[in-house]
Scaffold this motif. Structure first.
Motif, PDB file in Angstrom:
ATOM      1  N   ASP A 170      15.625  -3.294   0.205  1.00 42.32           N
ATOM      2  CA  ASP A 170      16.685  -2.564  -0.481  1.00 42.32           C
ATOM      3  C   ASP A 170      17.591  -1.904   0.551  1.00 42.32           C
ATOM      4  O   ASP A 170      17.150  -1.071   1.341  1.00 42.32           O
ATOM      5  CB  ASP A 170      16.054  -1.516  -1.403  1.00 42.32           C
ATOM      6  N   GLY A 171      18.845  -2.256   0.546  1.00 37.96           N
ATOM      7  CA  GLY A 171      19.782  -1.734   1.530  1.00 37.96           C
ATOM      8  C   GLY A 171      19.979  -0.231   1.462  1.00 37.96           C
ATOM      9  O   GLY A 171      20.473   0.374   2.415  1.00 37.96           O
ATOM     10  N   ARG A 172      19.596   0.377   0.347  1.00 38.15           N
ATOM     11  CA  ARG A 172      19.731   1.832   0.220  1.00 38.15           C
ATOM     12  C   ARG A 172      18.564   2.577   0.848  1.00 38.15           C
ATOM     13  O   ARG A 172      18.611   3.805   0.983  1.00 38.15           O
ATOM     14  CB  ARG A 172      19.838   2.214  -1.259  1.00 38.15           C
ATOM     15  N   SER A 173      17.531   1.859   1.231  1.00 34.70           N
ATOM     16  CA  SER A 173      16.348   2.477   1.826  1.00 34.70           C
ATOM     17  C   SER A 173      16.253   2.084   3.296  1.00 34.70           C
ATOM     18  O   SER A 173      16.514   0.943   3.663  1.00 34.70           O
ATOM     19  CB  SER A 173      15.081   2.025   1.100  1.00 34.70           C
ATOM     20  N   ARG A 174      15.842   3.030   4.122  1.00 33.27           N
ATOM     21  CA  ARG A 174      15.669   2.758   5.549  1.00 33.27           C
ATOM     22  C   ARG A 174      14.192   2.536   5.838  1.00 33.27           C
ATOM     23  O   ARG A 174      13.368   3.427   5.619  1.00 33.27           O
ATOM     24  CB  ARG A 174      16.196   3.924   6.379  1.00 33.27           C
ATOM     25  N   ALA A 175      13.867   1.349   6.307  1.00 30.52           N
ATOM     26  CA  ALA A 175      12.481   0.993   6.614  1.00 30.52           C
ATOM     27  C   ALA A 175      12.279   0.961   8.125  1.00 30.52           C
ATOM     28  O   ALA A 175      13.135   0.465   8.868  1.00 30.52           O
ATOM     29  CB  ALA A 175      12.130  -0.359   6.016  1.00 30.52           C
ATOM     30  N   ALA A 222      12.830   2.081  -6.645  1.00 30.45           N
ATOM     31  CA  ALA A 222      12.258   0.740  -6.735  1.00 30.45           C
ATOM     32  C   ALA A 222      11.622   0.505  -8.103  1.00 30.45           C
ATOM     33  O   ALA A 222      11.777  -0.565  -8.700  1.00 30.45           O
ATOM     34  CB  ALA A 222      11.222   0.545  -5.631  1.00 30.45           C
ATOM     35  N   ALA A 223      10.905   1.504  -8.605  1.00 33.20           N
ATOM     36  CA  ALA A 223      10.258   1.363  -9.909  1.00 33.20           C
ATOM     37  C   ALA A 223      11.284   1.187 -11.020  1.00 33.20           C
ATOM     38  O   ALA A 223      11.022   0.493 -12.010  1.00 33.20           O
ATOM     39  CB  ALA A 223       9.384   2.578 -10.186  1.00 33.20           C
ATOM     40  N   GLU A 282       3.858  -5.977  -8.415  1.00 31.73           N
ATOM     41  CA  GLU A 282       2.447  -6.044  -8.031  1.00 31.73           C
ATOM     42  C   GLU A 282       2.201  -5.485  -6.640  1.00 31.73           C
ATOM     43  O   GLU A 282       1.178  -4.829  -6.397  1.00 31.73           O
ATOM     44  CB  GLU A 282       1.955  -7.488  -8.100  1.00 31.73           C
ATOM     45  N   HIS A 283       3.119  -5.732  -5.706  1.00 25.58           N
ATOM     46  CA  HIS A 283       2.877  -5.407  -4.296  1.00 25.58           C
ATOM     47  C   HIS A 283       3.574  -4.131  -3.820  1.00 25.58           C
ATOM     48  O   HIS A 283       3.468  -3.783  -2.638  1.00 25.58           O
ATOM     49  CB  HIS A 283       3.259  -6.597  -3.423  1.00 25.58           C
ATOM     50  N   VAL A 284       4.292  -3.470  -4.693  1.00 26.98           N
ATOM     51  CA  VAL A 284       4.806  -2.102  -4.515  1.00 26.98           C
ATOM     52  C   VAL A 284       5.959  -1.970  -3.537  1.00 26.98           C
ATOM     53  O   VAL A 284       7.022  -1.456  -3.891  1.00 26.98           O
ATOM     54  CB  VAL A 284       3.679  -1.108  -4.129  1.00 26.98           C
ATOM     55  N   THR A 285       5.797  -2.405  -2.287  1.00 24.71           N
ATOM     56  CA  THR A 285       6.777  -2.052  -1.264  1.00 24.71           C
ATOM     57  C   THR A 285       7.789  -3.134  -0.869  1.00 24.71           C
ATOM     58  O   THR A 285       8.760  -2.798  -0.180  1.00 24.71           O
ATOM     59  CB  THR A 285       6.065  -1.565   0.016  1.00 24.71           C
ATOM     60  N   PRO A 286       7.638  -4.423  -1.231  1.00 25.82           N
ATOM     61  CA  PRO A 286       8.640  -5.406  -0.794  1.00 25.82           C
ATOM     62  C   PRO A 286      10.062  -5.056  -1.204  1.00 25.82           C
ATOM     63  O   PRO A 286      11.007  -5.234  -0.415  1.00 25.82           O
ATOM     64  CB  PRO A 286       8.169  -6.706  -1.448  1.00 25.82           C
ATOM     65  N   GLY A 315      13.605  10.608   8.941  1.00 23.13           N
ATOM     66  CA  GLY A 315      14.385  10.558   7.708  1.00 23.13           C
ATOM     67  C   GLY A 315      14.343   9.201   7.043  1.00 23.13           C
ATOM     68  O   GLY A 315      15.156   8.915   6.165  1.00 23.13           O
ATOM     69  N   ALA A 316      13.400   8.359   7.435  1.00 25.18           N
ATOM     70  CA  ALA A 316      13.261   7.028   6.841  1.00 25.18           C
ATOM     71  C   ALA A 316      12.677   7.137   5.435  1.00 25.18           C
ATOM     72  O   ALA A 316      12.169   8.190   5.019  1.00 25.18           O
ATOM     73  CB  ALA A 316      12.376   6.149   7.715  1.00 25.18           C
ATOM     74  N   ASP A 317      12.753   6.020   4.717  1.00 22.97           N
ATOM     75  CA  ASP A 317      12.179   5.937   3.384  1.00 22.97           C
ATOM     76  C   ASP A 317      10.857   5.183   3.377  1.00 22.97           C
ATOM     77  O   ASP A 317      10.111   5.251   2.392  1.00 22.97           O
ATOM     78  CB  ASP A 317      13.152   5.229   2.424  1.00 22.97           C
ATOM     79  N   TYR A 318      10.589   4.468   4.462  1.00 28.47           N
ATOM     80  CA  TYR A 318       9.386   3.637   4.510  1.00 28.47           C
ATOM     81  C   TYR A 318       8.970   3.486   5.962  1.00 28.47           C
ATOM     82  O   TYR A 318       9.792   3.174   6.823  1.00 28.47           O
ATOM     83  CB  TYR A 318       9.671   2.259   3.905  1.00 28.47           C
ATOM     84  N   VAL A 319       7.676   3.706   6.242  1.00 30.04           N
ATOM     85  CA  VAL A 319       7.148   3.524   7.592  1.00 30.04           C
ATOM     86  C   VAL A 319       5.792   2.835   7.503  1.00 30.04           C
ATOM     87  O   VAL A 319       4.949   3.204   6.676  1.00 30.04           O
ATOM     88  CB  VAL A 319       6.987   4.868   8.339  1.00 30.04           C
ATOM     89  N   VAL A 320       5.596   1.846   8.365  1.00 27.14           N
ATOM     90  CA  VAL A 320       4.291   1.208   8.506  1.00 27.14           C
ATOM     91  C   VAL A 320       4.037   0.981   9.987  1.00 27.14           C
ATOM     92  O   VAL A 320       4.967   0.750  10.759  1.00 27.14           O
ATOM     93  CB  VAL A 320       4.231  -0.125   7.717  1.00 27.14           C
ATOM     94  N   ASP A 321       2.774   1.086  10.405  1.00 22.09           N
ATOM     95  CA  ASP A 321       2.415   0.784  11.785  1.00 22.09           C
ATOM     96  C   ASP A 321       2.457  -0.722  12.013  1.00 22.09           C
ATOM     97  O   ASP A 321       1.970  -1.495  11.186  1.00 22.09           O
ATOM     98  CB  ASP A 321       0.994   1.273  12.096  1.00 22.09           C
ATOM     99  N   PHE A 322       2.983  -1.118  13.140  1.00 21.78           N
ATOM    100  CA  PHE A 322       3.039  -2.529  13.514  1.00 21.78           C
ATOM    101  C   PHE A 322       2.068  -2.773  14.657  1.00 21.78           C
ATOM    102  O   PHE A 322       2.074  -2.069  15.657  1.00 21.78           O
ATOM    103  CB  PHE A 322       4.458  -2.904  13.954  1.00 21.78           C
ATOM    104  N   GLY A 323       1.172  -3.755  14.498  1.00 25.36           N
ATOM    105  CA  GLY A 323       0.269  -4.135  15.578  1.00 25.36           C
ATOM    106  C   GLY A 323      -1.186  -3.796  15.360  1.00 25.36           C
ATOM    107  O   GLY A 323      -2.035  -4.219  16.153  1.00 25.36           O
ATOM    108  N   LEU A 324      -1.502  -3.035  14.325  1.00 27.98           N
ATOM    109  CA  LEU A 324      -2.902  -2.734  14.042  1.00 27.98           C
ATOM    110  C   LEU A 324      -3.611  -3.975  13.491  1.00 27.98           C
ATOM    111  O   LEU A 324      -2.963  -4.917  13.021  1.00 27.98           O
ATOM    112  CB  LEU A 324      -3.007  -1.613  13.007  1.00 27.98           C
TER     113      LEU A 324
END
Length: 239
Positions: free
Chosen positions: A167-172, A147-148, A158-162, A121-130
């Motif tokens: 943002d405290g309303r989004s779960r990363a 965000a937009a 420019e970088h889209v996801t920072p 149920g997160a709003d943002y996911v990235v792999d860590f360690g690749l």
């Protein structure tokens, strides 16, 4: 679109550090083609190229369309707005963000991060360690649209996801990458001419490139390249 997400690949010809790099050849195919081929391998999620409305980027559209990849065009500078526009047209609940300068992007990263996004149920996911340049970002469309609408800093546009990440309303979520692929010491992205030369060498070391190799193959190839470079340097020092 009925898919649970779409992979949206940003690209432009006007890179400040290496102009035209998206069409630079790597093992006989352009950098853009290599990325699109790899991201299409998962076979489930549609892949879309998101480029700019500048005339110079017509070349990228031609390249994508030859591969049967759909194209969307938007602002050259407002990449966040370009992604929000893509999401509105595609009608999917999540977007996988990828960039066209990563010719060794992990074949499984898109589906893996999307699965985590949807299960958690997160709003943002990235792999860590690749390796740098091997991952993608999974983003919920509500967080992207928010965000937009709210981000004003040029860096965020420019970088889209920072903005989404802080943002405290989004779960990363930073997800731990598969053990065998955790090599953050390696760099598989193309920002400079040296990066391009290096990735050409890694591709050559990996073997015949008529099929997309798994990330593990590129990691092994990079280790062999490192050993060869060390031996070359040792030989040069001996002389």
């Amino acid at each position: 679109m009925s898919a649970r997400a779409a992979i949206v690949v940003q690209a432009r010809m006007g890179s400040s550090r290496l102009p035209g790099k998206s069409l630079a050849p790597i093992a006989g195919r352009s950098l853009l083609t290599r990325v699109l081929e790899r991201l299409s391998q998962q076979g489930e999620l549609p892949v879309v190229l998101a480029t700019t409305t500048l005339l110079e980027d017509d070349l990228l559209c031609d390249e994508a369309e030859r591969m049967g990849i759909a194209v969307l065009r938007g602002s050259a500078d407002d990449v966040l707005g370009r992604y929000a526009f893509a999401a509105s047209l595609l009608g999917v609940p999540a977007i996988i963000r990828a960039t066209a300068d990563n010719p060794a992007v992990d074949l499984d990263a898109a589906v893996r991060t999307l699965d985590i996004l949807q299960r958690s149920g997160a709003d943002y996911v990235v792999d860590f360690g690749l390796p740098v340049g091997a991952t993608v970002e999974a983003i919920s469309v509500p967080a992207l649209v928010r965000a937009a609408a709210l981000a004003t800093d040029p860096h965020d546009r420019e970088h889209v996801t920072p903005f989404i990440r802080r943002d405290g309303r989004s779960r990363a979520v930073d997800a731990l990458a598969p053990t065998a692929l955790r090599r953050p010491d390696l760099r598989f992205t193309v920002d400079t001419a040296d990066d391009l030369d290096y990735m050409r060498r890694v591709y050559l070391e990996a073997g015949p490139s008529d099929q997309p190799w798994p990330l593990a193959t590129f990691i092994e190839a990079a280790d062999r390249v490192r050993v060869r470079v060390e031996l070359e340097q040792t030989g040069a020092d001996a002389r």
